[in-house]
Design a protein around this motif. Sequence first.
Motif, short mmCIF file in Angstrom:
data_model
loop_
_atom_site.label_atom_id
_atom_site.label_comp_id
_atom_site.label_asym_id
_atom_site.label_seq_id
_atom_site.Cartn_x
_atom_site.Cartn_y
_atom_site.Cartn_z
N ARG A 49 23.48 -29.71 71.54
CA ARG A 49 22.80 -29.29 72.63
C ARG A 49 22.76 -30.15 73.69
NH1 ARG A 49 17.22 -28.47 69.68
NH2 ARG A 49 16.57 -30.45 69.48
N PRO A 50 23.36 -29.94 75.11
CA PRO A 50 23.23 -30.60 76.10
C PRO A 50 22.10 -30.21 77.15
CG PRO A 50 25.23 -29.11 76.57
CD PRO A 50 24.69 -28.94 75.07
N CYS B 129 28.80 -27.95 69.44
CA CYS B 129 28.18 -28.84 70.16
C CYS B 129 26.85 -29.20 69.81
CB CYS B 129 28.54 -28.66 71.70
SG CYS B 129 27.50 -27.70 72.58
N PHE C 142 29.27 -28.55 81.81
CA PHE C 142 28.81 -29.47 80.90
C PHE C 142 29.73 -30.12 79.98
CE2 PHE C 142 24.52 -27.92 81.98
CZ PHE C 142 23.76 -28.92 81.99
N ALA C 143 31.08 -29.26 79.99
CA ALA C 143 32.11 -29.64 79.05
C ALA C 143 32.30 -31.22 79.02
CB ALA C 143 33.46 -28.81 79.32
N LEU D 46 28.76 -21.32 73.82
CA LEU D 46 28.76 -22.24 75.08
C LEU D 46 29.64 -21.65 76.12
CD1 LEU D 46 27.47 -24.99 75.86
CD2 LEU D 46 29.65 -26.08 75.45
N TRP E 59 30.75 -33.29 69.84
CA TRP E 59 31.05 -32.06 69.02
C TRP E 59 30.83 -32.23 67.40
CZ3 TRP E 59 31.69 -27.43 70.79
CH2 TRP E 59 32.36 -27.23 72.44
N GLU F 96 30.77 -33.84 79.03
CA GLU F 96 29.72 -34.68 78.51
C GLU F 96 28.95 -34.35 77.18
OE1 GLU F 96 25.93 -34.25 81.45
OE2 GLU F 96 27.53 -35.65 81.77
N VAL F 97 29.82 -33.13 76.54
CA VAL F 97 29.45 -32.74 75.33
C VAL F 97 30.02 -33.34 74.16
CG1 VAL F 97 29.88 -30.61 73.73
CG2 VAL F 97 28.94 -30.45 76.30
N GLU G 30 30.70 -23.19 69.64
CA GLU G 30 31.85 -23.36 70.99
C GLU G 30 31.68 -21.78 71.68
OE1 GLU G 30 35.32 -24.95 70.19
OE2 GLU G 30 35.56 -25.41 72.24
N ARG H 212 23.91 -35.82 75.90
CA ARG H 212 25.00 -35.80 77.14
C ARG H 212 25.81 -37.22 76.84
NH1 ARG H 212 21.30 -32.89 81.85
NH2 ARG H 212 20.59 -31.21 80.59
N TRP H 213 27.00 -36.91 76.68
CA TRP H 213 27.93 -38.28 76.22
C TRP H 213 28.26 -39.15 77.72
CZ3 TRP H 213 27.09 -39.19 71.64
CH2 TRP H 213 27.67 -40.39 71.06
#
Length: 479
Positions: free
Chosen positions: A113-114, A111, A91-92, A81, A97, A94-95, A78, A146-147
């Motif tokens: 990686r996105p 995280c 990016f936060a 990032l 963890w 859709e990350v 974290e 990517r969520w």
Amino acid sequence: MANDKKMVEAITSMDVDFAQWYTDVVKKAELCDYASVKGCMVIKPAGYAIWENIQNELDRRFKATGVQNVYMPLFIPESLLEKEKDHVEGFAPEVAWVTHGGLEPLQERMCVRPTSETLFCDFYAKDIHSYRDLPRVYNQWCSVVRWEKTTRPFLRSREFLWQEGHTAHATAEEAEERTIQMLNLYADFCEEVLAIPVVRGQKTDKEKFAGAEATYTIESLMHDGKALQSGTSHNFGDGFAKAFEIQFTDKDNTLKYVHQTSWGMTTRMIGAIIMVHGDDNGLVLPPRIAPIQIMVVPVQQQKPGVLDKAFELKERLTKAGFSVKVDDSEKSPGWKFADCEMRGIPLRVEIGPKDMEKNQAVLVRRDNHEKTFISLDELESRAGEMLDTIQNAMYEKAKAHRDAHTYEATQWDEFVDTINNKPGFVKAMWCGCQECEDKIKEATAATSRCMPFEQESLSDHCVCCGKPAKKMVYWGRAY
Ligand SMILES: [Zn+2]
């Protein structure tokens, strides 16, 4: 014949429901399937083989420009990032963890990686010391997570495959040159190999990559008139270098920050191939990316010598350098023809007892269904010519479609009417203010796709606010 009909009927017509047509093609051509992890996909052999061809061709082109492949870890701590402010904010949301290692809670969560800017920067900070260490022109082939809230096969999924290039240079000029070089490489690849015409340009500040100084993009138009961002190349300037303290001693013995770039292309290009070239019979693959270029279909294969002849043709075509298969399944020829079309195989060779008597075969093009009788003496040369013809015809058709769906607007009402009623790109002048971009998005759901390198002056005022125009922009609704 009942089988043929059933198979064709199973696809929704693209003009009736494009989204359903897309899903049908993905499924019936066996490109991918849904996974038990929501929003993720299983890429099946027919789909993965297309990705392998994309990979091979891009990798070859990358290496010709001095790119070297590396591999970075899957996890990003974290604290790493968070080092670059814009980047983490981008990016936060859709990350994904990782909080535990085995049964133990981690001291610092990580995280998945996105994207890997931060990992490359962390590495470069330790690895680059002198101007002699530059440039660094690295790339990795990997998957990223990517969520996403809404997902669609190949176009938007929570995990997807891509390549990400990350470079470090001694000067700003060199970084800018590399950024443009890679964008042009992507554009040439799309046009020459995927037969997809693209618009090359720069993203507005609103649409650029989180942490980039400038983002360049290639934009393509799908059959339904929606835009697809097809490849991006970012110039980071020295922003990441300052956040991560990537410095080198230059020839003049002073300490300087490096200038960086990154660039990527993803499995969404498989979605682009489907949506640019496909038709109501299924997938249509450009010969230069098709895992199987030619399918030999024996007709009346139970008759003596037919199957042997089919395999003999396959041997000859394979020797000539084509990727060929014989469909010797028990299905009817009609079923096989429909199946070949569904899978998008560019060229079909039909051979039966009557053809054998005449020393001929029938070549059938997937793109326009045209049939040609050829002498078997000319099999290799005629098949090769036809694959080239198909490749070129597919590009020209896609370009004609894009051009016919690219509009201009100079007045607000005209702009809104065009976006609402004519799916495609709309070229319009823009003042450079984000307020106008926001207003356009709110009123029409269209976004600025790019400020094309080839600028035109359509009028002297912004289509939205009427103030003096700074740039011509391609607008459109996008995937
Ligand atoms: Zn404006």
